[in-house]
Design an enzyme around this catalytic site. Structure first.
Site, mmCIF file in Angstrom:
data_model
loop_
_atom_site.group_PDB
_atom_site.id
_atom_site.type_symbol
_atom_site.label_atom_id
_atom_site.label_comp_id
_atom_site.label_asym_id
_atom_site.label_seq_id
_atom_site.Cartn_x
_atom_site.Cartn_y
_atom_site.Cartn_z
ATOM 1 N N ASP A 69 43.794 27.979 -0.947
ATOM 2 C CA ASP A 69 45.043 28.362 -1.543
ATOM 3 C C ASP A 69 45.939 28.739 -0.701
ATOM 4 O O ASP A 69 45.806 29.991 0.135
ATOM 5 C CB ASP A 69 44.704 29.309 -2.757
ATOM 6 C CG ASP A 69 45.807 29.811 -3.504
ATOM 7 O OD1 ASP A 69 47.003 29.226 -3.137
ATOM 8 O OD2 ASP A 69 45.897 30.386 -4.609
ATOM 9 N N HIS A 70 46.866 27.808 -0.395
ATOM 10 C CA HIS A 70 47.930 28.028 0.744
ATOM 11 C C HIS A 70 48.468 29.181 0.623
ATOM 12 O O HIS A 70 49.334 29.625 1.486
ATOM 13 C CB HIS A 70 48.505 26.817 1.038
ATOM 14 C CG HIS A 70 49.014 26.612 2.552
ATOM 15 N ND1 HIS A 70 49.013 27.715 3.448
ATOM 16 C CD2 HIS A 70 49.509 25.706 3.226
ATOM 17 C CE1 HIS A 70 49.256 27.268 4.452
ATOM 18 N NE2 HIS A 70 49.657 25.947 4.401
ATOM 19 N N ARG A 71 48.868 29.661 -0.879
ATOM 20 C CA ARG A 71 49.603 30.874 -1.007
ATOM 21 C C ARG A 71 48.962 32.137 -0.254
ATOM 22 O O ARG A 71 49.639 33.171 0.123
ATOM 23 C CB ARG A 71 49.834 31.000 -2.395
ATOM 24 C CG ARG A 71 50.477 29.944 -3.180
ATOM 25 C CD ARG A 71 50.232 30.407 -4.719
ATOM 26 N NE ARG A 71 49.016 30.416 -5.236
ATOM 27 C CZ ARG A 71 48.562 30.639 -6.323
ATOM 28 N NH1 ARG A 71 49.577 30.805 -7.332
ATOM 29 N NH2 ARG A 71 47.632 30.576 -6.886
#
Length: 320
Positions: free
Chosen positions: A292-294
């Site tokens: 999850d790049h967040r």
């Protein structure tokens, strides 16, 4: 990816007459006739919140409150319903219609939500695992049948150690901020006849290979028997999906929310590699990390995956 709802009973027998258009869903019975009011299931606000957090379908929960209202205590037993036989295909003019069981439906909803809302980033690395395979064979030979280690047991231990060494990876995205988890809990994907579920090895970084192996086998057996408790498959900080037993060399998995990562593990196969400037043959296993790049930047994911690779290529370092 994880699912969190009681499996749905089998549908009507195949001898039932073919459904007319639009009748397919009405022919699938629910586990309990949940009470409704104005088309809305009767449930307390707390029960609704818990059901949402645990991904439990209230339509399949028996309410014990006034008038059959679903309350908090009812959710504890919601996942105790054992799976019934596989849904029977219903003949239609177009072909055979296999009604969605609860696991399949919840999985589809969660995967669709994850794919729409989570910005995925993928990182991949090849691991030379000759030393791991040799260590596995040696340990199993000395076990005298007391345990039988799998490659996935080594992967799980490597992931657990890597999460402990890279706490930024052991995290979840929330509206208020990034939650750094204090416990290393690793989920393992288990394929069932009616869908996919991910039981969790809690405190995996504190357990040895034999203990991990025994726990994974126990959880998988309970999953196949429909006897997993909610706390055994809900939550977790990271997931592992291994398709190596099917001969798949590499693939990318979808992140299992609210977790921040999942490791897709392929089959170990003999391949040509360069060692000391010369071509040699080695057992190579591909691992692909979905993040999850967040929560996880590329550099964080790369450090984590490099740590996993180090443990897999030098397994003695995670036996200490």
């Amino acid at each position: 990816n994880s699912v969190a709802a009681a499996p749905q009973p089998a549908v009507q027998a195949a001898s039932s007459p073919p459904p007319r258009a639009g009748e397919g869903r009405e022919r699938v019975p629910t586990a309990f006739p949940a009470p409704h009011r104005n088309g809305r299931i009767l449930a307390s606000p707390l029960a609704r919140t818990l059901a949402r957090d645990r991904n439990i379908d209230l339509a399949h929960v028996r309410g014990s409150g006034p008038g059959g209202r679903i309350v908090q205590r009812d959710l504890t037993s919601a996942a105790k319903v054992a799976p019934q036989a596989r849904p029977v295909a219903l003949p239609t003019e177009a072909g055979s219609l296999v009604p969605h069981n609860n696991i399949r439906r919840i999985t589809a909803e969660r995967l669709s939500e994850a794919w729409r809302t989570i910005p995925h980033i993928y990182l991949s690395v090849d691991c030379t695992v000759d030393a791991l395979l040799a260590a596995r064979e040696n340990l199993n030979a000395k076990a005298a049948g007391s345990y039988k280690l799998s490659v996935n047991d080594f992967v799980l231990r490597a992931v657990a150690f890597a999460l402990r060494a890279n706490p930024e990876m052991n995290a979840q995205w929330t509206a208020a901020g990034t939650l750094r988890l204090s416990s290393v809990d690793v989920a393992v994907a288990v394929a069932l006849p009616n869908g996919l579920i991910t039981p969790i090895v809690r405190h995996a970084d504190q357990k040895g290979l034999a203990e991990i192996s025994a726990e994974v086998r126990s959880l998988a057996d309970k999953a196949k028997a429909g006897k997993l408790m909610p706390e055994e498959y809900q939550g977790g900080g990271f997931s592992i999906s291994n398709l190596g037993m099917f001969g798949i060399q590499n693939f990318g998995a979808i992140v299992n929310p609210p977790q921040a990562g999942i490791l897709a593990v392929g089959a170990a196969s003999k391949r040509p590699v360069v060692k000391n400037g010369a071509i040699a043959i080695a057992s190579v296993m591909n691992c692909t990390l979905s993040c999850d790049h967040r929560v996880v930047d590329g550099a964080v994911g790369a450090r984590f995956l490099t740590t996993v690779k180090g443990f897999l290529e030098e397994p003695m370092t995670m036996l200490l």
